[in-house]
Design a protein around this motif. Structure first.
Motif, PDB file in Angstrom:
ATOM      1  N   ALA A 168       0.820  -1.212   0.000  1.00 59.09           N
ATOM      2  CA  ALA A 168       0.000   0.000   0.000  1.00 59.09           C
ATOM      3  C   ALA A 168       0.857   1.266   0.000  1.00 59.09           C
ATOM      4  N   ASN A 169       2.103   1.152   0.457  1.00 60.59           N
ATOM      5  CA  ASN A 169       2.954   2.336   0.568  1.00 60.59           C
ATOM      6  C   ASN A 169       3.948   2.485  -0.576  1.00 60.59           C
ATOM      7  N   GLY A 170       4.219   1.416  -1.311  1.00 61.54           N
ATOM      8  CA  GLY A 170       5.172   1.495  -2.406  1.00 61.54           C
ATOM      9  C   GLY A 170       5.600   0.128  -2.880  1.00 61.54           C
ATOM     10  N   SER A 171       6.670   0.133  -3.678  1.00 62.03           N
ATOM     11  CA  SER A 171       7.214  -1.121  -4.209  1.00 62.03           C
ATOM     12  C   SER A 171       8.689  -1.220  -3.833  1.00 62.03           C
ATOM     13  N   TYR A 172       9.197  -2.469  -3.790  1.00 60.79           N
ATOM     14  CA  TYR A 172      10.548  -2.718  -3.301  1.00 60.79           C
ATOM     15  C   TYR A 172      11.276  -3.669  -4.246  1.00 60.79           C
ATOM     16  N   THR A 173      12.538  -3.372  -4.499  1.00 64.55           N
ATOM     17  CA  THR A 173      13.394  -4.244  -5.296  1.00 64.55           C
ATOM     18  C   THR A 173      14.692  -4.453  -4.525  1.00 64.55           C
ATOM     19  N   ALA A 174      15.411  -5.518  -4.875  1.00 67.47           N
ATOM     20  CA  ALA A 174      16.661  -5.816  -4.180  1.00 67.47           C
ATOM     21  C   ALA A 174      17.743  -6.166  -5.182  1.00 67.47           C
ATOM     22  N   SER A 175      18.937  -5.689  -4.896  1.00 67.44           N
ATOM     23  CA  SER A 175      20.139  -6.066  -5.624  1.00 67.44           C
ATOM     24  C   SER A 175      20.997  -6.860  -4.641  1.00 67.44           C
ATOM     25  N   VAL A 176      21.290  -8.121  -4.999  1.00 65.31           N
ATOM     26  CA  VAL A 176      21.918  -9.035  -4.048  1.00 65.31           C
ATOM     27  C   VAL A 176      23.313  -9.421  -4.514  1.00 65.31           C
ATOM     28  N   THR A 177      24.301  -9.306  -3.616  1.00 63.34           N
ATOM     29  CA  THR A 177      25.641  -9.841  -3.806  1.00 63.34           C
ATOM     30  C   THR A 177      25.897 -10.787  -2.626  1.00 63.34           C
ATOM     31  N   PRO A 178      26.960 -11.562  -2.644  1.00 68.46           N
ATOM     32  CA  PRO A 178      27.198 -12.483  -1.520  1.00 68.46           C
ATOM     33  C   PRO A 178      27.320 -11.805  -0.155  1.00 68.46           C
ATOM     34  N   THR A 179      27.795 -10.547  -0.116  1.00 68.72           N
ATOM     35  CA  THR A 179      28.009  -9.890   1.178  1.00 68.72           C
ATOM     36  C   THR A 179      27.144  -8.657   1.399  1.00 68.72           C
ATOM     37  N   GLU A 200      21.146  -4.520  -1.413  1.00 64.80           N
ATOM     38  CA  GLU A 200      20.694  -3.136  -1.542  1.00 64.80           C
ATOM     39  C   GLU A 200      19.211  -3.170  -1.875  1.00 64.80           C
ATOM     40  N   ILE A 201      18.401  -2.702  -0.944  1.00 70.54           N
ATOM     41  CA  ILE A 201      16.951  -2.686  -1.118  1.00 70.54           C
ATOM     42  C   ILE A 201      16.538  -1.265  -1.491  1.00 70.54           C
ATOM     43  N   THR A 202      15.808  -1.137  -2.590  1.00 69.98           N
ATOM     44  CA  THR A 202      15.312   0.160  -3.025  1.00 69.98           C
ATOM     45  C   THR A 202      13.806   0.186  -2.841  1.00 69.98           C
ATOM     46  N   GLY A 203      13.352   1.096  -2.006  1.00 70.04           N
ATOM     47  CA  GLY A 203      11.918   1.274  -1.778  1.00 70.04           C
ATOM     48  C   GLY A 203      11.453   2.532  -2.466  1.00 70.04           C
ATOM     49  N   THR A 204      10.452   2.401  -3.322  1.00 72.43           N
ATOM     50  CA  THR A 204       9.899   3.546  -4.038  1.00 72.43           C
ATOM     51  C   THR A 204       8.461   3.724  -3.592  1.00 72.43           C
ATOM     52  N   GLY A 205       8.190   4.833  -2.937  1.00 71.44           N
ATOM     53  CA  GLY A 205       6.849   5.098  -2.434  1.00 71.44           C
ATOM     54  C   GLY A 205       5.914   5.545  -3.531  1.00 71.44           C
ATOM     55  N   ASN A 206       4.643   5.627  -3.201  1.00 70.43           N
ATOM     56  CA  ASN A 206       3.666   6.080  -4.174  1.00 70.43           C
ATOM     57  C   ASN A 206       3.171   7.490  -3.872  1.00 70.43           C
ATOM     58  N   GLU A 207       3.932   8.252  -3.113  1.00 73.95           N
ATOM     59  CA  GLU A 207       3.605   9.642  -2.788  1.00 73.95           C
ATOM     60  C   GLU A 207       4.579  10.549  -3.536  1.00 73.95           C
ATOM     61  N   ILE A 208       4.056  11.506  -4.290  1.00 72.95           N
ATOM     62  CA  ILE A 208       4.906  12.426  -5.057  1.00 72.95           C
ATOM     63  C   ILE A 208       5.456  13.490  -4.119  1.00 72.95           C
ATOM     64  N   VAL A 209       6.794  13.637  -4.151  1.00 76.11           N
ATOM     65  CA  VAL A 209       7.453  14.619  -3.286  1.00 76.11           C
ATOM     66  C   VAL A 209       7.362  16.002  -3.924  1.00 76.11           C
ATOM     67  N   SER A 210       7.864  16.135  -5.143  1.00 73.59           N
ATOM     68  CA  SER A 210       7.788  17.402  -5.869  1.00 73.59           C
ATOM     69  C   SER A 210       7.839  17.099  -7.360  1.00 73.59           C
ATOM     70  N   GLY A 211       7.024  17.798  -8.112  1.00 70.54           N
ATOM     71  CA  GLY A 211       6.991  17.556  -9.551  1.00 70.54           C
ATOM     72  C   GLY A 211       6.534  16.143  -9.833  1.00 70.54           C
TER      73      GLY A 211
END
Length: 126
Positions: free
Chosen positions: A80-91, A94-105
């Motif tokens: 409900a708040n956004g979508s999430y993707t992950a970039s995985v290496t052995p150690t 990196e999780i990227t969370g993108t919300g669905n609320e526009i900050v500016s523009g």
């Protein structure tokens, strides 16, 4: 006497209009901050799942001290708040969370969370 009353009415309307505008701007700002906090909390929850995977032995469906093979559980990829993707290496994850609320523009809320064996760090992009 009529001009004074008319002037007071116009002045009152201007003051009320400014107060309403300030209230709307404060509400929008608080809505963005609240959505950003929700995206950060969900990212941290996903990061904890990654750390659990890292620490579990492979016999218990874990990573056995590696993040290789871990992916975000399907129920957490979109919410409900956004979508999430992950970039995985052995150690590192990196999780990227993108919300669905526009900050500016057209910029959306975006948060990056970095997960290692011992730490979780969050960086606010937008």
């Amino acid at each position: 006497m009529g001009q004074q009353q008319l002037l007071l009415i116009v002045l009152g309307v201007i003051i009320v209009g400014i107060a309403v505008l300030v209230g709307i701007l404060l509400f929008q700002h608080n809505a963005v901050e609240e959505k950003r906090d929700l995206v950060i909390n969900e990212s941290l929850h996903i990061a904890q799942l990654a750390q659990q995977y890292y620490l579990k032995p492979s016999s218990l469906a874990g990573g056995n001290n590696t993040f290789t093979g871990w992916d975000i559980p399907i129920q957490f990829t979109t919410g409900a708040n956004g979508s999430y993707t992950a970039s995985v290496t052995p150690t590192l994850v990196e999780i990227t969370g993108t919300g669905n609320e526009i900050v500016s523009g057209s910029d959306l809320i975006q948060v990056k969370t970095f997960v290692t064996r011992d730490s979780i760090n969050t960086v606010i992009i937008h």
